[in-house]
Design an enzyme around this catalytic site. Structure first.
Site, PDB file in Angstrom:
ATOM      1  N   GLU B  30       0.842  -1.186   0.000  1.00  0.00           N
ATOM      2  CA  GLU B  30       0.000   0.000   0.000  1.00  0.00           C
ATOM      3  C   GLU B  30       0.882   1.242   0.000  1.00  0.00           C
ATOM      4  OE1 GLU B  30      -2.131  -0.877   3.583  1.00  0.00           O
ATOM      5  OE2 GLU B  30      -3.033  -2.654   2.685  1.00  0.00           O
ATOM      6  N   LEU B  59      -6.037  -1.901  -0.998  1.00  0.00           N
ATOM      7  CA  LEU B  59      -5.845  -1.876   0.454  1.00  0.00           C
ATOM      8  C   LEU B  59      -6.339  -3.192   1.075  1.00  0.00           C
ATOM      9  CD1 LEU B  59      -7.024   1.120   2.704  1.00  0.00           C
ATOM     10  CD2 LEU B  59      -6.139  -1.062   3.494  1.00  0.00           C
ATOM     11  N   ALA B  60      -5.506  -4.210   1.029  1.00  0.00           N
ATOM     12  CA  ALA B  60      -5.922  -5.521   1.535  1.00  0.00           C
ATOM     13  C   ALA B  60      -4.685  -6.375   1.765  1.00  0.00           C
ATOM     14  CB  ALA B  60      -6.865  -6.200   0.547  1.00  0.00           C
ATOM     15  N   GLU B  61      -4.338  -6.565   3.032  1.00  0.00           N
ATOM     16  CA  GLU B  61      -3.100  -7.265   3.342  1.00  0.00           C
ATOM     17  C   GLU B  61      -3.161  -8.738   2.992  1.00  0.00           C
ATOM     18  OE1 GLU B  61      -4.581  -5.044   5.215  1.00  0.00           O
ATOM     19  OE2 GLU B  61      -3.091  -3.455   5.352  1.00  0.00           O
ATOM     20  N   GLN B  83       2.253  -1.999   5.836  1.00  0.00           N
ATOM     21  CA  GLN B  83       2.502  -0.593   6.166  1.00  0.00           C
ATOM     22  C   GLN B  83       2.928  -0.361   7.619  1.00  0.00           C
ATOM     23  OE1 GLN B  83      -0.621   2.674   5.513  1.00  0.00           O
ATOM     24  NE2 GLN B  83       0.605   2.621   3.661  1.00  0.00           N
ATOM     25  N   ASP B  85       3.190  -2.717  11.571  1.00  0.00           N
ATOM     26  CA  ASP B  85       3.076  -3.981  12.301  1.00  0.00           C
ATOM     27  C   ASP B  85       1.637  -4.417  12.587  1.00  0.00           C
ATOM     28  OD1 ASP B  85       2.653  -1.955  14.400  1.00  0.00           O
ATOM     29  OD2 ASP B  85       4.840  -1.846  14.427  1.00  0.00           O
ATOM     30  N   GLY B  86       0.817  -3.473  13.058  1.00  0.00           N
ATOM     31  CA  GLY B  86      -0.547  -3.827  13.467  1.00  0.00           C
ATOM     32  C   GLY B  86      -1.439  -4.200  12.301  1.00  0.00           C
ATOM     33  N   PHE B  87      -0.978  -3.954  11.084  1.00  0.00           N
ATOM     34  CA  PHE B  87      -1.799  -4.270   9.914  1.00  0.00           C
ATOM     35  C   PHE B  87      -1.338  -5.540   9.225  1.00  0.00           C
ATOM     36  CE2 PHE B  87      -1.866   0.560  10.013  1.00  0.00           C
ATOM     37  CZ  PHE B  87      -2.858   0.553  10.974  1.00  0.00           C
ATOM     38  N   PRO B  90      -4.477  -8.916   9.143  1.00  0.00           N
ATOM     39  CA  PRO B  90      -5.373  -9.408   8.092  1.00  0.00           C
ATOM     40  C   PRO B  90      -4.680 -10.400   7.141  1.00  0.00           C
ATOM     41  CG  PRO B  90      -5.608  -7.033   8.335  1.00  0.00           C
ATOM     42  CD  PRO B  90      -4.426  -7.450   9.171  1.00  0.00           C
ATOM     43  N   HIS B 130       0.115   0.897  15.605  1.00  0.00           N
ATOM     44  CA  HIS B 130       1.279   1.376  14.857  1.00  0.00           C
ATOM     45  C   HIS B 130       2.576   1.158  15.633  1.00  0.00           C
ATOM     46  CE1 HIS B 130      -2.020   3.527  12.872  1.00  0.00           C
ATOM     47  NE2 HIS B 130      -1.218   3.790  11.873  1.00  0.00           N
TER      48      HIS B 130
HETATM   49  C1  LIG Z   1      -5.658  -3.046   7.769  1.00  0.00           C
HETATM   50  C2  LIG Z   1      -5.013  -1.719   7.573  1.00  0.00           C
HETATM   51  N1  LIG Z   1      -4.073  -1.574   6.623  1.00  0.00           N
HETATM   52  C3  LIG Z   1      -3.461  -0.388   6.450  1.00  0.00           C
HETATM   53  C4  LIG Z   1      -3.785   0.678   7.220  1.00  0.00           C
HETATM   54  C5  LIG Z   1      -3.062   1.998   7.023  1.00  0.00           C
HETATM   55  N2  LIG Z   1      -3.991   2.987   6.494  1.00  0.00           N
HETATM   56  C6  LIG Z   1      -4.609   3.863   7.309  1.00  0.00           C
HETATM   57  S1  LIG Z   1      -5.709   4.777   6.514  1.00  0.00           S
HETATM   58  C7  LIG Z   1      -5.365   4.052   5.025  1.00  0.00           C
HETATM   59  C8  LIG Z   1      -6.106   4.472   3.814  1.00  0.00           C
HETATM   60  C9  LIG Z   1      -7.566   4.377   4.017  1.00  0.00           C
HETATM   61  O1  LIG Z   1      -8.247   4.861   2.918  1.00  0.00           O
HETATM   62  P1  LIG Z   1      -9.825   4.930   2.883  1.00  0.00           P
HETATM   63  O2  LIG Z   1     -10.411   3.627   3.283  1.00  0.00           O
HETATM   64  O3  LIG Z   1     -10.188   5.467   1.576  1.00  0.00           O
HETATM   65  O4  LIG Z   1     -10.197   5.954   4.049  1.00  0.00           O
HETATM   66  P2  LIG Z   1      -9.768   7.490   4.191  1.00  0.00           P
HETATM   67  O5  LIG Z   1      -8.497   7.521   4.957  1.00  0.00           O
HETATM   68  O6  LIG Z   1      -9.648   8.061   2.825  1.00  0.00           O
HETATM   69  O7  LIG Z   1     -10.844   8.124   4.990  1.00  0.00           O
HETATM   70  C10 LIG Z   1      -4.370   3.094   5.192  1.00  0.00           C
HETATM   71  C11 LIG Z   1      -3.794   2.293   4.106  1.00  0.00           C
HETATM   72  C12 LIG Z   1      -4.766   0.476   8.211  1.00  0.00           C
HETATM   73  N3  LIG Z   1      -5.134   1.473   9.038  1.00  0.00           N
HETATM   74  N4  LIG Z   1      -5.364  -0.714   8.371  1.00  0.00           N
END
Ligand SMILES: Cc1ncc(C[n+]2csc(CCOP(=O)(O)OP(=O)(O)O)c2C)c(N)n1
Ligand SMILES: [Mg+2]
Lengths: 371, 326
Positions: B30, B59-61, B83, B85-87, B90, B130
């Site tokens: 990501e 956005l999908a681990e 991105q 550790d906590g992610f 999935p 995080h």
């Molecule tokens: C499972 C997971 N992977 C990665 C992240 C890191 N991360 C935080 S916000 C984000 C993007 C989210 O985009 P969207 O769903 O469009 O929501 P927005 O931030 O635009 O409101 C990412 C990749 C996370 N929080 N959770």
């Protein structure tokens, strides 16, 4: 590798144009008084102020991070004002406007971004679950909660329904897609409210989807609608209809609120690395607050004194946010051991008392640290 | 050929070298493309190697790791970024049930040369999820190699070694140390550098062995420096699976004491495993029980408490004192 389909012409439900003109939509008649529109305007302005204060507080080092809702105020206020007190909302981490409508004080949100709490409000008290950072997780919680409502027999005119908030990026997650399916096969009273702000950090919508998001619902077997996410009236009307359908046993709806993240992803982010500033200018013309103001002026539903009063109130809210944030005390070190288990736990108790002794060993030693 | 690099830049340079060396090497994750990752570790790679080799994924681990497995079957060597550790979680299913077991399931016919880079650990004042240290889950899983780097030199070389490994490698990057700088000798041959699986004596000593890895190495070295009463030997274990016990036991047999420090929680953590093994192998040489200094067995707390939660210099010194109390 061509990428086209995601930017098909949106079939957007709109009740208020950027110029502030009212528009009728056959499926979403909205009976709303001038007073209610003024109240929505107030919500929008105050929430934007909470947000901009929080951004400043982060810049001043008072918050570790902030995820700004700038540009998404109408999607959040419109949808949240469609909820009843007994309804339950499951937010992600940017739903400060929804939190506002559910009666969560800004300081609760600030505490989390300051690193003083992990949230910590009572979700049942407010009908508003904790912020959920792990993308997509809360959509399943919302669905399960809705399945509980079904089993309680709380479906019907006076029943409850659930709303789950998430972003465009979140629609890629397994959890989100599983929640669509669980909701569909159970005909659960849940509304999926996707704020499509066009970006998931640096990734534009084309990296997440080849079809407009609302169209995904059809594949799972429930309706999907795309609403102008910068139009507070349309968001209110569409969400109200979807919640009422859910409430009365007609199952889930996916609402895609078509909007734009006008700020950075969070205060850590630098959007100039990945997106064109011209895009922002285009969306500024569709500003969700400006169009309500245009409407109130155009239809003479508010005078200068009204706008001045709201601005004054916003200043007060701003000051409150600053004071509340700065006066928030750090938790005590031994708080680390709280609320890990429901029942007494010898293991935790042991570590707590060891750590208490360790901390006490520094007392009287004078200097920072033991040596 | 010496270059002054931060840990983050050294990983970036190592990735670049790997991609130049082998056209099958891909980067996926990501925000790794245009943005260069939220920590900029993949900065510039998208520009120089193109979108086919540096993939901004949905956005999908689970999707990231699952498709990396398929790419590996097709002969590619994906380096995936999680991105934070906590992610990782999935992606747990794909990692534990598929990635780790594919060689065994295919009776050796399939290799999984996948590297999973994870910025890990706390100390950056972040919100939930995080700041986690999930290494024990990986270490507990047969089929995965697990390494962590503590300095730019290792960052530069170990990422390249990880990419060349035919086993899946969990590559743990100490995010709060990304900006630590040092000279890296990029001119030597990769075959001449210390293998990825070997521990390294980071500071020689005679009275007590202090073992750590990743973000805790800096703290361990500070502790060794601060303890003027004893001569502390610091071992950077570098690889958590497999663990180079030969280096560790040789040291402990000389010093008679072992303190293990990590940010991961105490119970079932890497320290527990090392303590058990060292006790078996060095029983008659030990002057004290093996001491563990770790995070408490609680969820990672809100950031205003993390300085108390994470083992710091004083906690490590306290651990050393406990070893000398016997
Ligand atoms: C499972 C997971 N992977 C990665 C992240 C890191 N991360 C935080 S916000 C984000 C993007 C989210 O985009 P969207 O769903 O469009 O929501 P927005 O931030 O635009 O409101 C990412 C990749 C996370 N929080 N959770
Ligand atoms: Mg988004």
């Amino acid at each position: 590798m061509s990428q086209t389909a995601a930017h098909e012409e949106p079939e957007l439900i709109q009740l208020l144009t950027p110029e502030g003109e009212l528009k009728e939509h056959p499926d979403y008649p909205l009976d709303i008084s001038a007073e209610e529109i003024r109240a929505l305007y107030r919500d929008l302005v105050l929430v934007r102020r909470v947000d901009s204060e929080a951004v400043s507080l982060q810049r001043q080092g008072e918050l570790g991070l902030w995820a700004s809702l700038l540009g998404q105020e109408a999607a959040q206020i419109g949808s949240a004002r469609a909820l009843r007190p007994d309804d339950m909302a499951f937010p992600s981490y940017r739903e400060h406007g929804v939190a506002w409508c559910r009666g969560i004080e800004p300081k609760e949100l600030l505490g989390m971004f300051r690193g003083v709490t992990n949230g910590g409000w009572d979700p049942h008290e407010y009908g508003f679950h904790l912020y959920t950072i792990v993308i997509g997780s809360q959509a399943l919680h919302a669905t399960g909660y809705a399945m509980g409502i079904q089993r309680d027999g709380a479906v019907g005119e006076d029943g409850s329904a659930v709303i789950s908030y998430f972003g465009d990026g979140a629609t890629s997650q397994g959890d989100t897609n599983e929640s669509f399916n669980f909701a569909a096969v159970n005909n659960a009273p849940v509304v999926f409210f996707c704020q499509n702000n066009q970006w998931a950090i640096s990734e534009p919508l084309e990296r997440q989807a080849r079809v407009p998001i609302y169209k995904r619902a059809a594949g799972f077997g429930f309706p999907g609608v795309r609403v102008d996410g910068n139009d507070v009236l349309a968001c209110l009307a569409v969400t109200r209809a979807a919640m009422d359908n859910a409430r009365t046993g007609q199952g889930p709806t996916l609402v895609e609120a078509f909007t734009y993240r006008m700020g950075a992803h969070t205060t850590n982010d630098d959007p100039s690395r990945y997106r064109d500033a011209a895009e922002l200018d285009e969306w500024k013309a569709k500003d969700p607050i400006l169009r309500v103001r245009n409407h109130l002026e155009l239809y003479e539903l508010a005078d200068e004194a009204f706008f001045a009063r709201i601005d004054e109130e916003a200043d007060k809210v701003g000051e409150m946010v600053r004071t509340q944030c700065r006066s928030m005390a750090d938790p005590e070190p031994l708080d680390i051991f709280h609320e890990v288990y429901a029942e007494p736990n010898v293991h935790i108790d042991h570590q707590r008392s060891e750590f208490a002794d360790y901390l006490a060993s520094f007392e009287g030693a004078g200097a920072e640290g033991g040596r | 050929m010496g270059t002054n690099l931060t840990i983050g830049k050294a990983i970036n340079a190592g990735l670049r070298a790997s991609m130049e060396h082998d056209p099958k090497v891909l980067v996926m994750g990501e925000d790794v493309g245009r943005l260069g990752g939220v920590f900029r570790v993949t900065d510039g790679l998208h520009k120089d190697f193109g979108a086919d080799r540096v993939i901004d994924t949905p956005l999908a681990e689970s999707g990231i790791v699952g498709t990396a497995i398929g790419m590996a079957m097709r002969g590619y060597r994906p380096v995936v970024e999680i991105q934070f550790d906590g992610f990782f979680f999935p992606a747990a299913n794909q990692t534990f049930t598929q990635l780790a077991k594919m060689r065994r399931r295919s009776a050796g016919k399939l290799s999984m040369p996948v590297v999973m880079r994870i910025p890990y650990g706390g100390g950056i004042g972040a919100v939930e999820h995080h700041s986690e240290s999930p290494e024990a889950y990986f270490q507990h899983t047969a089929g995965l190699r697990v390494v962590s780097v503590a300095n730019p030199e290792d960052a530069y070389w170990m990422i390249q070694q990880a990419v060349r490994s035919d086993d899946p490698v969990i590559f743990l990057e100490p995010k709060r140390r990304y900006y630590e700088k040092a000279e890296v000798d990029t001119g030597v041959s990769i075959d001449a550098v210390t293998p990825m699986g070997a521990a390294r004596i980071a500071r020689p000593g005679t009275d007590c062995t202090l073992l750590a890895y990743g973000p805790m190495i800096k703290t361990a070295l500070q502790a060794a420096e601060a303890d003027v009463d004893h001569s502390i030997e610091v071992i950077d274990v570098r690889s958590l699976s497999p663990i180079d016990y030969a280096t560790i036991t040789e040291s402990v047999k000389r010093t008679g004491r072992l303190v293990v420090a990590h940010e991961a929680t105490l119970t079932g953590g890497p320290g527990a495993e090392i303590a058990a093994r060292v006790t078996e192998e060095c029983f008659y040489h030990l002057e004290s029980p093996v001491i563990r200094v770790a995070a408490f067995d609680t969820p990672y707390p809100q950031s205003r408490l993390e300085e108390h939660y994470l083992p710091d210099l004083d906690r490590v010194l306290d651990g050393v004192d406990r070893a000398f109390a016997y």
